[in-house]
Design an enzyme around this catalytic site. Structure first.
Site, PDB file in Angstrom:
ATOM      1  N   ASP A  59      40.116 -21.721  90.369  1.00 36.99           N
ATOM      2  CA  ASP A  59      41.054 -20.697  89.889  1.00 36.99           C
ATOM      3  C   ASP A  59      41.681 -19.910  91.037  1.00 36.99           C
ATOM      4  OD1 ASP A  59      38.740 -19.353  90.546  1.00 36.99           O
ATOM      5  OD2 ASP A  59      38.336 -18.612  88.532  1.00 36.99           O
ATOM      6  N   HIS A 104      44.525 -14.093  89.332  1.00 36.12           N
ATOM      7  CA  HIS A 104      44.431 -15.104  90.398  1.00 36.12           C
ATOM      8  C   HIS A 104      45.792 -15.360  91.047  1.00 36.12           C
ATOM      9  CE1 HIS A 104      40.315 -15.854  89.191  1.00 36.12           C
ATOM     10  NE2 HIS A 104      40.706 -16.093  87.953  1.00 36.12           N
TER      11      HIS A 104
END
Length: 369
Positions: A271, A96
């Site tokens: 996220d 991420h």
């Protein structure tokens, strides 16, 4: 190949990147797997389980990073773990990077790390084969987390998702009809809630309607419809993803302010930055906060507390790619497999994923005025 399985260090993270069965398949093929002591305990696997599978047990994070050509993780490394990365190493995990601190990306570039993000490994048809099973678990998990958070003793307004005879069910709005959204829709509908799903892609909505029939109401996502459904939602689920990019903000603070008091927002997109303006990351230990009179749940490693189920699901999805890398080497695997190559975010000191590069370029231009 020397493959490292570190212990996950983020709070309330019980998953491990590979089961003993996955380790055994690698060691039987002649590879060396270094497993940090205690790495599998949250998923129910002991050091002895990994020893029997042929792993070498090591007793510190720096050692497992120091011995591995390829580090295989679940969650994004902590700041401390980034410092343990070696020049030219390869790293796999849910990284991420679009929502990560920029100094972490600088370490990846400076040390010429080949960083493969599970969430950007993408097949030709656009599907995300490693992310998909974890997304499915998160979607199914959303319903039972929401049911708990709606209770009065958890700060909610005391609503049963499925209602009761003579009492209407909860109104659940899901933004996104991808893997998370469609699994969440099925789970909420199965508990008797009134479910609305919004997406820009009419084909996704058609597939969901074919799957769920009249149990789920589908709507095209545009500002008018968003404002309309957010106002009456008892539960609002953010399930939006643009692979490799920061999640666009769809729900503004003004829209949150218009929601009913003590309604619940679950921003599962957190996220990648979150799709709700008022969201900020929380933890399983302290999962909620109240903003504009609305309860917010935004735990980035949502499935981290389902260590056993999530670890088995991750190993199943990861194994074909990991086996290919171990068998032919990273360079050839990336040349052979376009899906795996799309997962590479940094390589040879450069940002290689186009969406991540676009985000970083946009940020640089803003800083320069």
């Amino acid at each position: 190949m020397h493959i490292g399985i570190p212990k996950e260090r983020r709070p309330e993270e019980y998953r491990v990147s590979l089961t003993p069965a996955g380790v055994e398949m690698l060691t039987q093929a002649g590879h060396t797997v270094w497993v940090e002591s205690g790495a599998g305990l949250g998923a129910g696997f002991t050091d002895e389980d990994y020893r029997r599978a042929g792993a070498q047990i090591v007793y510190s994070g720096p050692e497992v990073y120091g011995r591995a050509d390829l580090v295989v993780k679940v969650a994004q490394p902590t700041q401390e773990e980034f410092e343990w990365l070696r020049e030219g190493q390869a790293l796999m995990g849910f990284l991420h990077l679009a929502a990560a601190r920029r100094d972490k990306i600088e370490i990846l570039l400076r040390r010429r790390i080949t960083a493969i993000a599970y969430e950007t490994v993408q097949a030709d048809d656009g599907s995300l084969p490693i992310l998909a099973p974890i997304s499915a678990i998160a979607g199914r998990m959303a319903a039972h987390v929401a049911a708990t958070l709606l209770q009065n003793d958890r700060g909610g307004k005391g609503i049963l998702l499925g209602g009761a005879p003579g009492v209407p069910p909860a109104e659940v709005v899901i933004l996104g009809a991808g893997v998370v959204g469609s699994n969440a829709a099925r789970a909420f509908a199965g508990m008797g809630a009134s479910v609305y799903v919004l997406d820009k892609d009419i084909r996704r909505l058609q597939r969901l309607e074919e799957l769920c029939g009249s149990q789920v109401i589908t709507m095209v996502s545009h500002p008018y419809n968003l404002r309309k459904v957010v106002r009456f939602a008892d539960v609002l689920i953010g399930a939006v993803l643009v692979p490799g990019a920061r999640t666009p903000i769809l729900v503004t603070r003004e829209m949150v302010r218009a929601m009913k008091p003590r309604s619940l927002i679950m921003d599962i997109s957190i996220d990648q930055g979150g799709c709700v303006e008022t969201s900020r990351p929380t933890t399983h230990r302290d999962p909620t906060f109240v903003e504009e009179g609305v309860i917010h749940y935004a735990v980035p490693n949502m499935t981290g507390v389902l260590g056993r189920t999530a670890t088995h699901a991750l190993t199943n999805a990861l194994w074909p790619f990991l086996e290919e890398i171990a068998r032919v080497g990273l360079e050839e695997a990336l040349d052979r497999d376009p899906a795996l190559a799309r997962g590479v975010n940094t390589r040879e000191g450069r940002v290689t994923h186009p969406e991540l590069a676009r985000v970083l370029e946009m940020e640089a231009s803003i800083r320069q005025g």
